[in-house]
Design an enzyme around this catalytic site. Structure first.
Site, mmCIF file in Angstrom:
data_model
loop_
_atom_site.group_PDB
_atom_site.id
_atom_site.type_symbol
_atom_site.label_atom_id
_atom_site.label_comp_id
_atom_site.label_asym_id
_atom_site.label_seq_id
_atom_site.Cartn_x
_atom_site.Cartn_y
_atom_site.Cartn_z
ATOM 1 N N LEU A 154 0.585 -1.083 -0.027
ATOM 2 C CA LEU A 154 -0.013 -0.009 0.053
ATOM 3 C C LEU A 154 0.853 1.178 0.049
ATOM 4 C CD1 LEU A 154 -2.535 -1.337 2.611
ATOM 5 C CD2 LEU A 154 -2.738 -1.282 0.304
ATOM 6 N N TRP A 156 1.149 5.746 0.867
ATOM 7 C CA TRP A 156 0.786 6.532 2.142
ATOM 8 C C TRP A 156 -0.119 7.642 1.784
ATOM 9 C CZ3 TRP A 156 2.133 11.113 -0.245
ATOM 10 C CH2 TRP A 156 2.976 11.080 -0.928
ATOM 11 N N LYS A 180 0.723 -4.704 3.750
ATOM 12 C CA LYS A 180 2.135 -4.060 4.025
ATOM 13 C C LYS A 180 1.879 -2.454 3.773
ATOM 14 C CE LYS A 180 6.170 -2.471 3.291
ATOM 15 N NZ LYS A 180 5.905 -0.908 3.422
ATOM 16 N N SER A 234 4.451 3.514 -6.753
ATOM 17 C CA SER A 234 5.254 4.210 -8.044
ATOM 18 C C SER A 234 5.321 3.230 -9.005
ATOM 19 C CB SER A 234 6.582 4.866 -7.542
ATOM 20 O OG SER A 234 7.152 3.821 -6.771
ATOM 21 N N GLU A 256 -1.018 -0.635 -9.632
ATOM 22 C CA GLU A 256 -1.895 0.704 -9.640
ATOM 23 C C GLU A 256 -0.606 1.548 -9.573
ATOM 24 O OE1 GLU A 256 -4.632 0.674 -10.941
ATOM 25 O OE2 GLU A 256 -5.372 -0.998 -10.805
ATOM 26 N N CYS A 291 -2.661 10.115 -7.169
ATOM 27 C CA CYS A 291 -2.236 9.623 -8.566
ATOM 28 C C CYS A 291 -3.229 10.323 -9.585
ATOM 29 C CB CYS A 291 -2.342 7.966 -8.476
ATOM 30 S SG CYS A 291 -3.786 7.334 -7.938
ATOM 31 N N LYS A 341 12.087 16.921 -2.734
ATOM 32 C CA LYS A 341 12.019 16.552 -3.910
ATOM 33 C C LYS A 341 10.997 17.584 -4.818
ATOM 34 C CE LYS A 341 10.013 12.579 -6.497
ATOM 35 N NZ LYS A 341 9.047 11.706 -6.288
ATOM 36 N N GLU A 390 5.846 12.789 -12.932
ATOM 37 C CA GLU A 390 4.956 12.924 -11.863
ATOM 38 C C GLU A 390 5.600 13.587 -10.575
ATOM 39 O OE1 GLU A 390 4.111 9.195 -9.573
ATOM 40 O OE2 GLU A 390 1.819 9.808 -9.720
HETATM 41 P P1 NAD Z 1 6.237 3.690 -3.545
HETATM 42 O O1 NAD Z 1 6.248 3.081 -4.830
HETATM 43 O O2 NAD Z 1 7.341 4.308 -2.943
HETATM 44 O O3 NAD Z 1 5.719 2.601 -2.263
HETATM 45 C C1 NAD Z 1 4.615 1.933 -2.446
HETATM 46 C C2 NAD Z 1 4.693 0.523 -1.446
HETATM 47 O O4 NAD Z 1 5.858 -0.065 -1.928
HETATM 48 C C3 NAD Z 1 5.250 0.973 -0.038
HETATM 49 O O5 NAD Z 1 4.452 0.338 0.890
HETATM 50 C C4 NAD Z 1 6.676 0.852 0.091
HETATM 51 O O6 NAD Z 1 7.144 0.554 1.387
HETATM 52 C C5 NAD Z 1 6.803 -0.311 -1.008
HETATM 53 N N1 NAD Z 1 8.165 -0.550 -1.481
HETATM 54 C C6 NAD Z 1 9.168 0.501 -1.504
HETATM 55 N N2 NAD Z 1 10.198 0.119 -1.959
HETATM 56 C C7 NAD Z 1 10.134 -1.405 -1.990
HETATM 57 C C8 NAD Z 1 10.904 -2.509 -2.506
HETATM 58 N N3 NAD Z 1 12.019 -2.463 -2.799
HETATM 59 N N4 NAD Z 1 10.368 -3.757 -2.663
HETATM 60 C C9 NAD Z 1 9.066 -3.925 -2.054
HETATM 61 N N5 NAD Z 1 8.227 -2.839 -1.649
HETATM 62 C C10 NAD Z 1 8.704 -1.561 -1.870
HETATM 63 O O7 NAD Z 1 5.147 4.870 -3.548
HETATM 64 P P2 NAD Z 1 4.672 5.625 -2.461
HETATM 65 O O8 NAD Z 1 5.597 6.891 -2.469
HETATM 66 O O9 NAD Z 1 4.192 5.178 -1.305
HETATM 67 O O10 NAD Z 1 3.050 6.165 -3.340
HETATM 68 C C11 NAD Z 1 2.997 7.377 -4.078
HETATM 69 C C12 NAD Z 1 2.977 6.600 -5.382
HETATM 70 O O11 NAD Z 1 1.796 5.860 -5.598
HETATM 71 C C13 NAD Z 1 2.729 7.507 -6.652
HETATM 72 O O12 NAD Z 1 3.443 7.202 -7.726
HETATM 73 C C14 NAD Z 1 1.145 7.392 -7.014
HETATM 74 O O13 NAD Z 1 1.174 7.728 -8.313
HETATM 75 C C15 NAD Z 1 0.960 6.149 -6.612
HETATM 76 N N6 NAD Z 1 -0.216 5.666 -6.238
HETATM 77 C C16 NAD Z 1 -1.085 5.072 -7.331
HETATM 78 C C17 NAD Z 1 -2.587 4.951 -7.076
HETATM 79 C C18 NAD Z 1 -3.508 4.431 -8.244
HETATM 80 O O14 NAD Z 1 -4.440 3.781 -7.833
HETATM 81 N N7 NAD Z 1 -3.122 3.967 -9.536
HETATM 82 C C19 NAD Z 1 -3.342 5.353 -5.934
HETATM 83 C C20 NAD Z 1 -2.333 5.873 -4.924
HETATM 84 C C21 NAD Z 1 -1.073 6.086 -5.300
#
Ligand code: NAD
Length: 488
Positions: A154, A156, A180, A234, A256, A291, A341, A390
């Site tokens: 998930l 944040w 998670k 992301s 997503e 997003c 950032k 983004e």
């Molecule tokens: P992120 O990709 O940094 O983290 C997402 C999740 O992945 C977190 O739980 C994080 O702990 C985990 N993660 C990070 N590094 C990892 C690794 N090396 N291995 C496994 N898991 C790992 O994203 P974020 O910063 O939490 O959220 C922002 C992003 O989410 C933006 O790009 C946004 O566009 C996207 N988002 C998309 C939607 C959608 O429905 N399309 C909705 C909300 C957010």
């Protein structure tokens, strides 16, 4: 507040709160003042193993997958009602952890979390299996079965809402799960799981492993005992889950991811006040950490000057303050690193020649929080990084076009494809644009994502493998099985 909010900081495994096996913790911060809120269990591979064992046991031996869908429906409805009854507590927790305006949490995030669980609960006993048209000599059934143990990774930005988008269909279909949460927002997810247990969801069906992505997230991605990963986050990290899957057990991966979504204002868009309302809401809501925010406005050149004036009027109205203040519309960004950032994107845009017409600064610095004011750039060209990347902050890029065709081409000039909005007085123009824009959701004469009955997900780098929300989300957490019975 700590006492009132009842901070829950432990992992949930097999229905019980537990420390990380290593005993390690990590600090979680309040983004409105930069202070430590709590120390959370720092789960790693060993904890992922324990969670998978609990979820697998609940799947193989527990009642949840074997219950009739109607029974699961009733339990999930109880879960939704319990979340609703805890709206104030969860909203305050989410606002404190994630910096989201409390009024948004109460009016949007919590009601949507509740209605999402309710909608999927209701769907549980209304989806039918099929018989194939294979002739009278056979009975050929196509049945849907739960896929098994599903890890939900998930983000944040909408912690409870995103958890509910995953939990609703995962649980309604009889799967067991490991959540998670993002490391910045663990506590609301832990509390959610506790309410699930209180509602009667059997132990081991919802497990929570807080911790860092590269530790426990990676362990889940690579785990041989997990059948499916539903990920929101992301694109960069989403790609990693495809690699984890390829290198382990080919678990199903549903992604997503991010977006650089266009809001296209056609030359015949009549009511620019309405357009400005939607454009402001789209880019400033949730501090732009959204997003589906329309971070690119593509507008016919004849309308641009008037539109910018109207937009600036609205930007002034976005009250920036402590997110627990009911007047707050713009809280802090999630953490210091992310604020830096976003500020660096603003500086880069200036250097590349975009014209800053509003905002651009960190504000309320004395609070220790990570606040950035609404920021609007004019004279952006499609090659600038602000038009492509983004940013995930309250930063809008405005670009112009001369013909509707050019507007549509600019909308599609991105590797992403999550959402888009089109404004036009002509249904024909709007519909043509909606059909030609490559995005998972195109809203017409509004900024919107549809509702719980419509699929949500993206084309291109915005997603992979499936959709959240709607009945489409149920299918992706099921396996299809053919049962071929020779009756001759
Ligand atoms: P992120 O990709 O940094 O983290 C997402 C999740 O992945 C977190 O739980 C994080 O702990 C985990 N993660 C990070 N590094 C990892 C690794 N090396 N291995 C496994 N898991 C790992 O994203 P974020 O910063 O939490 O959220 C922002 C992003 O989410 C933006 O790009 C946004 O566009 C996207 N988002 C998309 C939607 C959608 O429905 N399309 C909705 C909300 C957010």
């Amino acid at each position: 507040m700590k006492k009132k909010l009842n901070f829950q900081t432990k992992a949930i495994i097999a229905g019980r709160p537990v420390d990380a096996i290593s005993g390690k913790t990590f600090e979680t911060f309040n983004p409105a003042n930069g202070k430590v809120l709590a120390k959370i269990a720092r789960c790693e591979k060993a904890d992922a193993d324990a969670a998978v064992k609990a979820a697998r046991n609940a799947f193989e031996n527990g009642p949840w997958p074997k219950m009739s869908p109607a029974e699961r429906k009733v339990t999930l409805q109880r879960f939704a009602t319990l979340i609703e009854a805890h709206t104030d507590e969860l909203a305050e927790l989410e606002s404190t952890e994630a910096g989201k305006p409390i009024s948004d949490c109460i009016e949007i995030d919590l009601p949507e979390t509740v209605s999402t669980i309710r909608w999927h609960a209701e769907a549980a006993d209304k989806i039918y299996d099929q018989l194939s048209p294979s002739g009278p000599g056979v009975v050929s059934m196509i049945v849907r079965e739960p896929i098994g143990v599903v890890a939900a990774i998930l983000p944040w930005n909408f912690p409870l809402m995103m958890a509910s988008w995953k939990l609703g269909p995962i649980l309604a279909e009889g799967n067991t799960t490991i959540l998670k949460p993002a490391e910045q927002t663990s506590m609301s997810t832990i509390r959610l799981a506790q309410l699930g247990t209180e509602a009667g969801i059997p132990d081991g069906v919802i497990n929570v492993v807080p911790g860092f992505g590269e530790e426990v997230g990676k362990a889940l991605g690579e785990h041989m005992g997990i059948d499916c990963v539903g990920f929101t986050g992301s694109t960069e990290i989403g790609r990693m889950f495809l690699r984890y899957s390829a290198d382990s057990n080919l678990k199903r991966v549903l992604l997503e991811c991010g977006g650089k979504n266009p809001l296209v204002v056609m030359p015949d868009a009549t009511d620019l006040d309405v357009v400005a309302d939607h454009a402001a809401n789209s880019i400033f809501w949730n501090m732009g950490e959204n997003c589906s925010s329309n971070s690119r406005v593509l507008i016919h050149s004849s309308l641009k000057d008037e539109f910018i004036e109207l937009l600036i009027e609205r930007a002034r109205d976005w009250v920036i303050s402590d997110p627990l203040d009911s007047a707050c519309r713009l809280g802090p960004l999630i953490e210091e690193e992310h604020m830096k950032k976003v500020l660096s994107h603003i500086e880069k845009a200036k250097k590349e020649g975009a014209k800053l017409v509003y905002g651009g600064n960190r504000v309320l610095t004395d609070s220790g929080g990570y606040f950035i004011e609404p920021t609007i750039f004019d004279e952006v060209n499609p090659k600038m990084s602000i038009a492509k990347e983004e940013i995930f902050g309250p930063v809008l890029a405005i670009l112009t076009f001369e013909t509707p065709e050019e507007g549509i081409a600019m909308a599609n000039d991105t590797d992403y494809g999550l959402t888009a909005s089109v404004f036009s007085a002509s249904n024909k123009t709007a519909h043509n644009a909606a059909r030609q824009i490559r995005a998972g959701t195109v809203s017409v004469n509004c900024y919107g994502e549809g509702d719980i009955s419509t699929p949500f997900g993206g084309f291109g780098l915005s997603g992979f493998g499936g959709r959240d929300k709607s009945l489409a989300a149920h299918d992706q957490y099921c396996e299809l099985k053919t049962i071929w019975m020779d009756m001759s």
